[in-house]
Design an enzyme around this catalytic site. Structure first.
Site, short mmCIF file in Angstrom:
data_model
loop_
_atom_site.label_atom_id
_atom_site.label_comp_id
_atom_site.label_asym_id
_atom_site.label_seq_id
_atom_site.Cartn_x
_atom_site.Cartn_y
_atom_site.Cartn_z
N CYS A 59 -54.04 69.57 58.61
CA CYS A 59 -55.44 69.18 58.49
C CYS A 59 -56.35 70.39 58.68
O CYS A 59 -56.33 71.30 57.89
CB CYS A 59 -55.75 68.05 59.49
SG CYS A 59 -57.30 67.22 59.13
N HIS A 76 -51.46 63.84 58.32
CA HIS A 76 -50.99 64.09 59.69
C HIS A 76 -49.60 63.49 59.92
O HIS A 76 -49.50 62.36 60.41
CB HIS A 76 -51.96 63.44 60.69
CG HIS A 76 -53.26 64.15 60.81
ND1 HIS A 76 -53.47 65.16 61.72
CD2 HIS A 76 -54.43 63.99 60.15
CE1 HIS A 76 -54.72 65.60 61.61
NE2 HIS A 76 -55.33 64.91 60.66
N GLU A 84 -47.62 64.20 62.29
CA GLU A 84 -47.43 64.00 63.74
C GLU A 84 -48.00 62.66 64.19
O GLU A 84 -47.62 62.14 65.24
CB GLU A 84 -48.06 65.17 64.53
CG GLU A 84 -49.56 65.09 64.78
CD GLU A 84 -50.43 65.39 63.56
OE1 GLU A 84 -49.89 65.59 62.45
OE2 GLU A 84 -51.68 65.42 63.72
#
Lengths: 284, 1015
Positions: free
Chosen positions: A96, A235, A237
């Site tokens: 990001c 994202h 994660e």
């Protein structure tokens, strides 16, 4: 074998540092959140780490364009350290805002020829979403199985959220894209989830919100020519566990959690980070 | 020093867009139905520096412009370049900041500028100011440039320079100049003579925006007549027989309604004309909020800190505690929706950071009350259109939350005409902290001692934000001051948060609090009660610009500041940590045990007040309240004619489109709701991720499924019938929402945030007694329901002057309680969402539908359309909350055990709307039969908003187990989820509703999609 040391940058508005460190630790890394200024001041050395992660956030408020001011700090104040890190063949990921930073420092896509040291020349950009809005929404991503990217080995398709206002990937001309495509550096794209897995990738612009930002060739992330430096807007994660997936209440809940791993509750995004840890361990 | 102008504009070309221009174009279409062919944008920078212009010009591509996507010009207006702007526009408008207003892009640019020229010696007043230019092509002639400019900027904080069609033809381009601040004159501390007649005391309070009443002014007057006081003052060399302006301002801040909650603390003579009650209530707060919570605190071990700190803290597990706080920022948001709301959210984040020894903010909640966005009626002077308030508030909260990296996990948006007078902007934050710090101290307990050094950390003090606390204690008028408005700077604050948490873990903090309302006066003043004294030197306080007077430094509410006490031996470590994080930290005071709040400016004492008088000297208000039940015209739905077949179908589509029910997705999706990778149940759920979520669920410790639920409830329109019922409904809704996510009902805590119209009887407020009686009833219900639910109120806030104007033009908001709940969720792998999961799923109603259509959403809709005349009738009540909570416990544990994964709160619009929303989330149909759901009329069983109800979905294989689990609780089988494309609702053999799911989706989503699309 000692766990690979991961530097997770923070400071100045980076805000995904906690979870980015956590996911590396979940897959056997030894991640530490390190303030950018520790490297700038020379308190700490990037050389002591084996992986560098530039997490998401709003570095410097993204005023003057996302990632730009943090990119400048790295380009001007960390130039030598970064140069040495890349030259040493150590993996870097930008997620990001971190991707925006890597693009604006010129580490992504980087020079065309393989094994050319980084020249810190900006060749691409990430600009305002066509919608004009910052949005948090889940997208479906598909990965180029031929990509040299060490971070995405074996990953075919995952769902994860995008959370950005400036995620439209642009380069000046089609030949720029063609060159990256020829080297399989267009690592990850937004795809229509109704397509069969493995057949989702297309250069034709997808409609909103399949492509959340109007990115050219539906690009969600790219790698450099070595495959070690990788950046993406979505994202991974944020889906380290299945309970973070919006569909998790739409499936019956499986059994209990084992103490040392997420077990069957591991989310699709975690493999990205495991790939890098395994790469480091395999190349020691 | 010279000013260099740099302008940047998006490159034109294949695949490139001018998105900022597009956004303006789309909004003109969406809000005003004005079609413009094209809008282009230019970003401008005015660089005030002593660098050579040529040096700047060489580096513009390194900082101001992105060479891949933007063109740049130095010291030339783009509009004058025919290469970039070949066509003559119809209008051009340039908007910049007024002098002294926070310019975040400007400060970021200056930070980057210093990175570019690391060795240059920048002068202290060097800086960068930014502006935007919008260039309009194909603008309809009827649209005046003045009007267009007024919709694009707020003249309280911004300036605009425009060029109309003729100006553009004549190449008279708008060129805005650097906003030079007028020099500020330092006024030495003044002696404020209080030996004046009462009328003059009052006019002094009014003209000085002190917001103190006569008795309070007289109390201050009397204080300075005391010989002992005079003697001690003479000893420190301060004027002995009168306050200084510094002292008077300090007292006004500390004693303000905003800080002291004088109405909640007042002695109320309460009369109930229905029951004949005539009684005295000595503090609503102590009686109905504090006492019940303290009683509960004796019975559980997880209530760690209630009321006295910046937020309420509960133990979440052995290692971690969690805390929550909600605030309102109504008055600033009325004047500047963007800045007001942004300071609201970043302000409440600081309350969390200032809890205990510092908690980390991990989740935000945002609840707004606005006028209808499609309002076409009159607007009082000086008020913005509700759609503009909406956009501005949303943008402020979006930027504040997103840039701080704190997910917005829950919220609501409520509409009513009366919020045109004052929008309500509630911002809440949840925090987490380790229960024990590495040095062994418990994190929820502050540990200051006399001798500790008090730092001001973060931003600097400026002229912005003077009189916020006192101003919010007054009604809004046309003359409301612009200095009460500020813009937040989330990145400065983020740096501070990073640094403070590191300092906490290193054991460097002995005490910490936020600088909010009342500024240093309030933050240091409150902390000084711990050690019983402090000594401040205002001359040490870093200023945004020189020239602020002593009282202004003391009370300014400039943002992004914490006040932190550090032991003298830890100061060096604290200083170097601040330096690393590039956070300004300045020692400005010392804790003492002298019993005095001692303020100096260099060597001169400018305020010398005893801690006792400052904090406990304010006299208790004596107020009158009198209740009589409102008797609005009755709601009579049975008088309207319905179509013969499935006659309620059109009503369902209209109800789904009501702003209070309609999807808020386009707005909520612009908040980051899952940064920190912990959000399990997101604001929108279901197969297309666009069905309504009931509560936010987070799992804040990575890798661990232990969860936390955050929910809210709000039902202001019930106040039209009974504010007590309103309060009960709000609490019940918050709890029900949390139950839908599987909260542990035996470990949950609540926050009460009251927003009320002025409730003190006066010429301005002739119905003050009634409004105060509404407050009394609301608090009595709050106590009754919270005791029954074993739901402690651990923190709260009140905002008591939510009115606009006076006399016949006065607009008072409906009395509004926002109730927030946060609590334990044992395992987030077992939670539920509102979307129907699959055909075959069985649908049950938990709870009973009663004859309670008074003040329902249906009644308001049909009154507004003129189909019925009133909203009166029985408002939903909660007669037996002790029973409700046992049902909630059964349902919640059914979710925790994995028995059900589908649950939805049944509130606005009743069973019909709840079932529709569940079909929307699942993109399914359903066959529902409301026969057997109670003895009430069809209207009530379909649309009524009786409390205590849920709709749940049960997989067929779990049905027997579910029925057994819920035995002894009111449940009714309603029907089955179907693979048809329709929701049908019948009452026995009578089909009431038969609507396609796609039609419901469209109706629900269109009202508040004010984006203008993506084209």
């Amino acid at each position: 074998m000692a766990a690979p040391k991961v530097a997770v940058l923070f400071g100045f508005g980076i805000n995904c540092d906690h979870e980015t460190a956590a996911v590396f630790n979940l897959v056997g890394g030894d991640a530490e959140r390190v303030h950018v200024n520790h490297f700038v001041s020379g308190n700490r050395s990037l050389e002591d780490f084996e992986i560098l992660a530039v997490p998401g956030g709003f570095s410097f408020g993204d005023h003057l364009g996302s990632g730009r001011l943090m990119g400048n700090r790295m380009r001007f104040a960390l130039r030598e350290q970064l140069h040495a890190f890349v030259a040493a063949g150590k993996p870097i990921i930008g997620i990001c805002n971190g991707f925006q930073v890597l693009v604006k420092t010129g580490l992504l896509p980087g020079p065309a020829a393989q094994n050319t040291p980084p020249d810190f020349v900006q060749r691409a950009s990430l600009t305002l979403n066509d919608s004009g809005r910052y949005e948090d929404r889940w997208v479906t991503l598909e990965f180029d199985s031929e990509s040299p990217c060490i971070w995405t080995k074996g990953i075919k398709r995952i769902d994860c959220p995008v959370r950005h206002g400036e995620g439209k990937f642009v380069m000046p001309s089609t030949t720029d894209f063609d060159a990256l495509a020829a080297n399989n550096q267009l690592t990850v794209r937004y795809v229509d989830p109704s397509t069969p897995v493995g057949q989702g990738i297309t250069d034709e612009p997808l409609s909103f919100p399949l492509s959340p930002n109007g990115s050219m060739r539906n690009i969600a992330g790219i790698c450099d020519s070595t495959g070690l430096v990788f950046g993406l807007m979505p994202h991974p994660e944020a889906v380290y566990a299945k309970w973070l997936h919006p569909d998790h209440t739409r499936n019956s809940a499986p059994g209990p959690l084992t103490s040392d791993a997420l077990g069957e509750w591991e989310g699709e995004g975690l493999q990205v980070f495991r790939n890098a840890i395994e790469y480091v361990l395999g190349n020691r | 020093m010279t000013v260099t102008r740099v302008e940047v504009t998006p490159k034109q070309g294949e695949g490139m867009r001018d998105v900022r221009g597009d956004v303006v174009r789309r909004q003109l279409m969406a809000d005003h139905n004005i079609k413009v062919d094209e809008v282009r944008s230019i970003n401008g920078f005015l660089i005030k520096s002593n660098l050579e212009k040529s040096e700047i010009t060489e580096r513009v591509n390194d900082l101001f412009s992105d060479p891949i996507i933007e063109d740049v010009l130095t010291d030339t207006l783009f509009l004058s370049s025919t290469e970039h702007f070949p066509n003559t526009p119809d209008a051009a408008i340039t908007i910049g900041f007024k002098p002294g207003v926070t310019d975040n892009p400007g400060s970021a640019a200056f930070d980057g500028f210093k990175t570019l020229f690391p060795h240059h010696q920048h002068q202290s007043d060097a800086s960068i100011s930014t502006y935007h230019t919008y260039v309009f092509f194909g603008l309809p002639e009827a649209v005046s440039v003045e009007w267009l400019s007024s919709t694009l900027h707020n003249n309280l904080i911004q300036r605009a320079v425009t060029s109309d069609a003729i100006g553009c033809l004549n190449t008279q381009w708008p060129a805005i100049a650097y906003p030079e601040k007028p020099p500020q004159t330092l006024t030495p501390p003044q002696r404020m003579d209080l030996e004046i007649p009462d009328e003059e005391l009052l006019s002094l309070s009014e003209s000085g925006l002190l917001a103190l009443n006569l008795e309070e002014m007289q109390t201050i007057q009397a204080h300075y007549r005391d010989d002992a006081v005079r003697k001690s003052r003479t000893a420190v060399g301060i004027v002995s027989d009168a306050p200084t302006d510094v002292e008077l301002e300090c007292l006004a801040q500390t004693w303000s309604e905003h800080c002291k909650h004088k109405i909640f603390a007042s002695k109320i003579h309460h009369i109930d004309s229905e029951t004949g009650e005539d009684s005295i209530i000595d503090s609503i707060f102590k009686t109905h909020i504090m006492k019940p919570t303290h009683d509960m605190q004796k019975e559980v071990d997880w209530l760690l800190s209630v009321f006295h700190d910046n937020s309420g803290v509960i133990a979440w597990d052995d290692e971690w505690s969690v805390c929550m706080k909600a605030e309102t920022h109504n008055s600033p948001s009325a004047l500047d929706p963007y800045g007001g709301a942004m300071t609201g959210i970043v302000g409440v984040n600081r309350d969390i950071l200032g809890t205990g020894l510092g908690a980390r903010p991990i989740a935000n909640t945002d609840v707004f009350c606005f006028g209808p966005p499609n309002w076409e009626g009159e607007l009082p002077d000086n008020l913005f259109h509700p759609s503009r308030v909406f956009r501005g508030v949303h943008a402020g909260v979006r930027v504040g939350g997103n840039e701080s990296g704190i997910p917005t996990v829950n919220g609501a948006i409520v509409f009513d005409d009366r919020y045109i007078g004052k929008p309500l902007v509630y911002c809440g934050t949840v925090g987490i902290m380790p229960r024990k710090l590495p040095d062994g101290r418990e994190s929820h307990i502050k540990t200051p001692t006399a001798g500790d050094i008090v730092y001001m950390v973060g931003g600097r003090v400026g002229y912005d934000g003077i009189h916020g606390a006192t101003f919010s204690s007054l009604e809004l008028t046309e003359e409301s001051p612009s200095s009460a408005v500020q813009i937040g700077d989330p990145i400065t604050q983020k740096k501070m948060v990073d640094m403070v948490l590191e300092a906490r873990d290193a054991g460097l903090i002995s005490c910490i609090t936020d600088n909010g309302a009342g500024g240093l006066s309030s933050s240091i003043g409150e902390m000084a009660t711990y050690t019983d004294g402090c000594e401040i030197d205002l001359a040490k306080v870093p200023l945004k610009q020189p020239g602020l007077s002593a009282w202004e430094i003391l009370v300014s509410e400039s943002q992004e500041r914490m006040t932190i006490a550090v032991k003298p031996e830890d100061c060096a470590a604290f200083d170097s940590m601040a330096q690393l994080h590039e956070v300004e930290a300045t020692p400005v005071a010392t804790f003492t045990n002298t019993g005095m709040f001692h303020v100096k400016y260099e060597d001169e004492t400018v305020a010398y007040l005893s801690i006792d008088f400052l904090h406990d000297g304010v006299p208790q208000l004596q107020l009158e309240s009198e209740w009589h039940t409102p008797t609005p015209e009755l709601f009579t739905p049975e008088t309207i004619t319905l179509p013969e077949q499935a006659g309620h179908s059109p009503l369902l589509l209209r109800m789904l489109a009501q702003p209070n029910i309609a999807s808020k997705e386009t707005w909520v999706r612009q908040y980051d709701h899952e940064v920190i990778a912990q959000t399990v149940v997101k604001p929108f759920v279901g197969v297309e991720r666009d069905g309504p979520g009931d509560a936010g669920v987070i799992a804040p410790i990575h890798g661990n499924p232990h969860g936390l639920v955050i929910s809210c409830g709000i039902a202001p329109r019930y106040s039209d019938l009974d504010a007590g019922a309103m309060a009960a409904a709000s609490i019940d809704e918050a709890v029900r929402n949390a139950v839908c996510a599987g909260i542990n009902v035996d470990k949950m805590a609540g926050l009460d945030n009251f927003c009320w119209p002025d409730s003190i009887e006066s010429v301005k407020t002739p119905d003050g007694k009634f409004k105060l009686a509404q407050l009394v009833r609301a608090n009595r219900e709050l106590e009754r329901v919270c005791r029954a639910y074993r739901l402690p109120c651990v923190s709260g806030k009140d905002s008591m002057k939510n009115d606009y104007g006076t006399g016949e033009k006065k607009i008072s908001i409906p009395p509004t309680l926002l109730y927030s709940v946060f609590g334990d969720q044992p395992d987030v792998r077992f939670t539920a969402t509102s979307d129907f999961k699959n055909p075959g799923e069985k649908v049950y109603l938990v709870g009973v539908s009663k004859e309670e259509l008074g003040a329902s959403e249906l009644s308001f809709m049909l009154r507004e359309s003129g189909e019925t005349n009133g909203i009166g009738g029985q408002v939903p009540l909660l007669p037996n909350p002790e029973m409700n909570i046992t049902t909630y416990r059964a349902l919640s544990t059914a979710i925790q055990s994995g028995l059900i994964q589908t649950a939805h709160d049944c509130s606005e619009g009743g069973v019909a709307v709840a079932a529709a929303e569940m079909c929307i989330g699942g993109r399914t149909g359903a066959d529902i039969d409301i026969d057997g759901t109670g003895d009430a009329s069809v209207w009530s069983r379909l649309w009524g908003e009786s409390l205590g109800r849920f709709l749940v979905g049960v997989q067929p294989e779990n049905e027997t187990a579910f029925i057994e689990w819920m035995s002894g609780h009111p449940i009714t089988m309603l029907g089955t989820v179907t693979d048809t494309e329709n929701l049908t609702i019948s009452d026995g053999y009578d089909v009431l509703i038969d609507v396609e799911t796609t039609a419901m989706v469209e109706a629900w989503q269109k009202t508040l999609d004010m984006t203008g699309g993506v084209a």
